[in-house]
Scaffold this motif. Sequence first.
Motif, PDB file in Angstrom:
ATOM      1  N   VAL A 259       0.883  -1.135  -0.051  1.00  0.00           N
ATOM      2  CA  VAL A 259      -0.069  -0.037   0.277  1.00  0.00           C
ATOM      3  C   VAL A 259       0.912   1.024   0.103  1.00  0.00           C
ATOM      4  O   VAL A 259       1.656   1.232   0.772  1.00  0.00           O
ATOM      5  CB  VAL A 259      -1.026   0.086   1.294  1.00  0.00           C
ATOM      6  N   ALA A 260       0.452   2.239  -0.821  1.00  0.00           N
ATOM      7  CA  ALA A 260       1.407   3.395  -1.065  1.00  0.00           C
ATOM      8  C   ALA A 260       0.789   4.748  -0.971  1.00  0.00           C
ATOM      9  O   ALA A 260      -0.484   4.787  -1.084  1.00  0.00           O
ATOM     10  CB  ALA A 260       1.967   3.493  -2.210  1.00  0.00           C
ATOM     11  N   GLN A 261       1.669   5.757  -0.215  1.00  0.00           N
ATOM     12  CA  GLN A 261       0.799   6.955  -0.483  1.00  0.00           C
ATOM     13  C   GLN A 261       1.322   7.831  -1.332  1.00  0.00           C
ATOM     14  O   GLN A 261       2.329   7.942  -1.931  1.00  0.00           O
ATOM     15  CB  GLN A 261       1.163   7.676   0.903  1.00  0.00           C
ATOM     16  N   LEU A 262       0.360   8.622  -1.937  1.00  0.00           N
ATOM     17  CA  LEU A 262       0.625   9.620  -3.068  1.00  0.00           C
ATOM     18  C   LEU A 262       1.712  10.500  -2.801  1.00  0.00           C
ATOM     19  O   LEU A 262       1.514  11.260  -1.660  1.00  0.00           O
ATOM     20  CB  LEU A 262      -0.694  10.273  -3.444  1.00  0.00           C
ATOM     21  N   ILE A 263       2.570  10.650  -3.467  1.00  0.00           N
ATOM     22  CA  ILE A 263       3.467  11.840  -3.674  1.00  0.00           C
ATOM     23  C   ILE A 263       3.030  13.177  -4.059  1.00  0.00           C
ATOM     24  O   ILE A 263       3.300  14.225  -3.153  1.00  0.00           O
ATOM     25  CB  ILE A 263       4.646  11.756  -4.379  1.00  0.00           C
ATOM     26  N   ALA A 264       2.107  13.246  -4.797  1.00  0.00           N
ATOM     27  CA  ALA A 264       1.397  14.668  -5.400  1.00  0.00           C
ATOM     28  C   ALA A 264      -0.125  14.320  -4.971  1.00  0.00           C
ATOM     29  O   ALA A 264      -1.108  13.903  -5.598  1.00  0.00           O
ATOM     30  CB  ALA A 264       1.431  14.739  -6.976  1.00  0.00           C
ATOM     31  N   GLU A 265      -0.305  15.021  -3.407  1.00  0.00           N
ATOM     32  CA  GLU A 265      -1.663  14.940  -2.992  1.00  0.00           C
ATOM     33  C   GLU A 265      -2.319  16.075  -3.710  1.00  0.00           C
ATOM     34  O   GLU A 265      -2.213  16.984  -3.391  1.00  0.00           O
ATOM     35  CB  GLU A 265      -1.474  14.982  -1.366  1.00  0.00           C
ATOM     36  N   PRO A 266      -3.784  15.685  -4.294  1.00  0.00           N
ATOM     37  CA  PRO A 266      -4.569  16.516  -4.866  1.00  0.00           C
ATOM     38  C   PRO A 266      -5.077  17.677  -3.919  1.00  0.00           C
ATOM     39  O   PRO A 266      -5.263  18.841  -4.350  1.00  0.00           O
ATOM     40  CB  PRO A 266      -5.722  15.813  -5.432  1.00  0.00           C
ATOM     41  N   ALA A 267      -5.337  17.302  -2.589  1.00  0.00           N
ATOM     42  CA  ALA A 267      -5.962  18.297  -1.702  1.00  0.00           C
ATOM     43  C   ALA A 267      -4.937  19.300  -1.410  1.00  0.00           C
ATOM     44  O   ALA A 267      -5.078  20.326  -0.961  1.00  0.00           O
ATOM     45  CB  ALA A 267      -6.101  17.564  -0.227  1.00  0.00           C
ATOM     46  N   ALA A 268      -3.467  19.070  -1.688  1.00  0.00           N
ATOM     47  CA  ALA A 268      -2.501  20.061  -1.409  1.00  0.00           C
ATOM     48  C   ALA A 268      -1.753  20.452  -2.405  1.00  0.00           C
ATOM     49  O   ALA A 268      -0.754  21.345  -2.530  1.00  0.00           O
ATOM     50  CB  ALA A 268      -1.363  19.492  -0.538  1.00  0.00           C
ATOM     51  N   THR A 269      -2.609  20.613  -3.688  1.00  0.00           N
ATOM     52  CA  THR A 269      -2.075  20.933  -4.871  1.00  0.00           C
ATOM     53  C   THR A 269      -2.873  22.251  -5.416  1.00  0.00           C
ATOM     54  O   THR A 269      -4.196  22.118  -5.152  1.00  0.00           O
ATOM     55  CB  THR A 269      -2.240  19.857  -6.090  1.00  0.00           C
ATOM     56  N   ASN A 270      -2.244  23.253  -5.664  1.00  0.00           N
ATOM     57  CA  ASN A 270      -2.729  24.299  -6.375  1.00  0.00           C
ATOM     58  C   ASN A 270      -2.875  24.405  -8.076  1.00  0.00           C
ATOM     59  O   ASN A 270      -3.612  24.713  -8.561  1.00  0.00           O
ATOM     60  CB  ASN A 270      -2.306  25.630  -5.822  1.00  0.00           C
ATOM     61  N   TYR A 271      -1.481  24.136  -8.540  1.00  0.00           N
ATOM     62  CA  TYR A 271      -1.449  24.462  -9.809  1.00  0.00           C
ATOM     63  C   TYR A 271      -0.963  22.940 -10.446  1.00  0.00           C
ATOM     64  O   TYR A 271      -0.397  22.340 -10.089  1.00  0.00           O
ATOM     65  CB  TYR A 271      -0.376  25.158 -10.069  1.00  0.00           C
ATOM     66  N   VAL A 272      -1.335  22.679 -11.512  1.00  0.00           N
ATOM     67  CA  VAL A 272      -1.261  21.514 -12.179  1.00  0.00           C
ATOM     68  C   VAL A 272      -1.000  21.834 -13.909  1.00  0.00           C
ATOM     69  O   VAL A 272      -1.282  23.096 -14.294  1.00  0.00           O
ATOM     70  CB  VAL A 272      -2.195  20.494 -12.245  1.00  0.00           C
ATOM     71  N   SER A 273      -0.313  20.802 -14.465  1.00  0.00           N
ATOM     72  CA  SER A 273       0.048  21.132 -15.876  1.00  0.00           C
ATOM     73  C   SER A 273      -0.614  20.011 -16.648  1.00  0.00           C
ATOM     74  O   SER A 273      -0.623  18.710 -16.023  1.00  0.00           O
ATOM     75  CB  SER A 273       1.461  21.324 -16.165  1.00  0.00           C
ATOM     76  N   VAL A 274      -1.046  20.206 -17.843  1.00  0.00           N
ATOM     77  CA  VAL A 274      -1.675  19.099 -18.673  1.00  0.00           C
ATOM     78  C   VAL A 274      -0.507  18.817 -19.805  1.00  0.00           C
ATOM     79  O   VAL A 274      -0.378  19.583 -20.603  1.00  0.00           O
ATOM     80  CB  VAL A 274      -3.146  19.347 -19.143  1.00  0.00           C
ATOM     81  N   GLU A 275      -0.216  17.579 -19.731  1.00  0.00           N
ATOM     82  CA  GLU A 275       0.789  17.349 -20.789  1.00  0.00           C
ATOM     83  C   GLU A 275       0.188  16.245 -21.982  1.00  0.00           C
ATOM     84  O   GLU A 275      -0.892  15.861 -21.750  1.00  0.00           O
ATOM     85  CB  GLU A 275       1.923  16.093 -20.206  1.00  0.00           C
ATOM     86  N   PRO A 276       0.745  16.375 -23.110  1.00  0.00           N
ATOM     87  CA  PRO A 276       0.268  15.727 -23.969  1.00  0.00           C
ATOM     88  C   PRO A 276       0.471  14.265 -23.821  1.00  0.00           C
ATOM     89  O   PRO A 276       1.394  13.825 -23.080  1.00  0.00           O
ATOM     90  CB  PRO A 276       1.139  16.050 -25.406  1.00  0.00           C
TER      91      PRO A 276
END
Length: 301
Positions: A259-276
């Motif tokens: 079982v693993a924990q996310l490194i990039a937690e969505p609740a603590a994220t403000n900005y994201v980038s969308v890649e191709p």
Amino acid sequence: MASPKSRRSGFSKKQQYSVFTGYLLATLGAVIGLALLAISLWQPSIMQPLRGAATTVASPAGEATAAVRTKRQGIWETLSGFWYAGSQNAILQEEVEVARIRLAEAQAVEAENDRLKALLGLYNGENPPVATTRLVASSSSSVRRFAYIGVGQSDGIEIGMPVHSERGVIGRVLETSLASSRVLLLTDTESVLPVRRASDQTVAFAEGRGDGLLRIRLINLGLNPLEVGDVFVTSGAGGYYRPGVAVAVLSEITPDGGVAQLIAEPAATNYVSVEPIYEPKAVEAAGVRERDELSEEELTD
């Protein structure tokens, strides 16, 4: 001799002498005063001992009056000082609160700038993102885990594109509209992501559990080589995600993985980038195969 009826009440020789003596003393005092005044004007030095004696006699009363006046002024100054100090203290406290708020705002801006710089620094000029935007909202209380971003078809966003934060993978685009998109988070129960251990080529699948964690399921079953603290990154398989992007950290060992924990937690994220999409042809071929398999199952049924 006047008759007793015509005599004034209280009339006596003694009273007459008293009135005469009063007038005489008043006249004498006035004469002495005038004489002393004339002497003080003619020879001021002669009156110096008398003035000194008068000053000596009057000084205790003057000192007492001055002490009372000084004490009253001291009390007033003390009260005024307390009032001024209190008002100044209130002003300083307000300024400290404003400064604390401004400091927190500055720290928030600095942290936001650091996140944006880290987000832009992920690419190093290769595979630039299609768009960079805010993560508007994310679900955290239901089994299905989605997020919403403020870019859509008008910004070149397509279904299947990976979504990253400055720390790692968030998910991929599930639905798009003209100006917004819905993102399937890695922790959703329908999310399956090919990963590998960062230290070697141990491959696995990261499956969402719907509770904010990931299940790491090894492909090669047998002796479990995983250890708590292992970092998993994208493997590049499947065609959606480019390889080497951080995904999760192992927190618990299970017979078939962990079982693993996310490194990039969505609740603590403000900005994201969308890649191709990393390999569009592979994704398209996989989609064709899935449609063919569904068609064969329908024909068999």
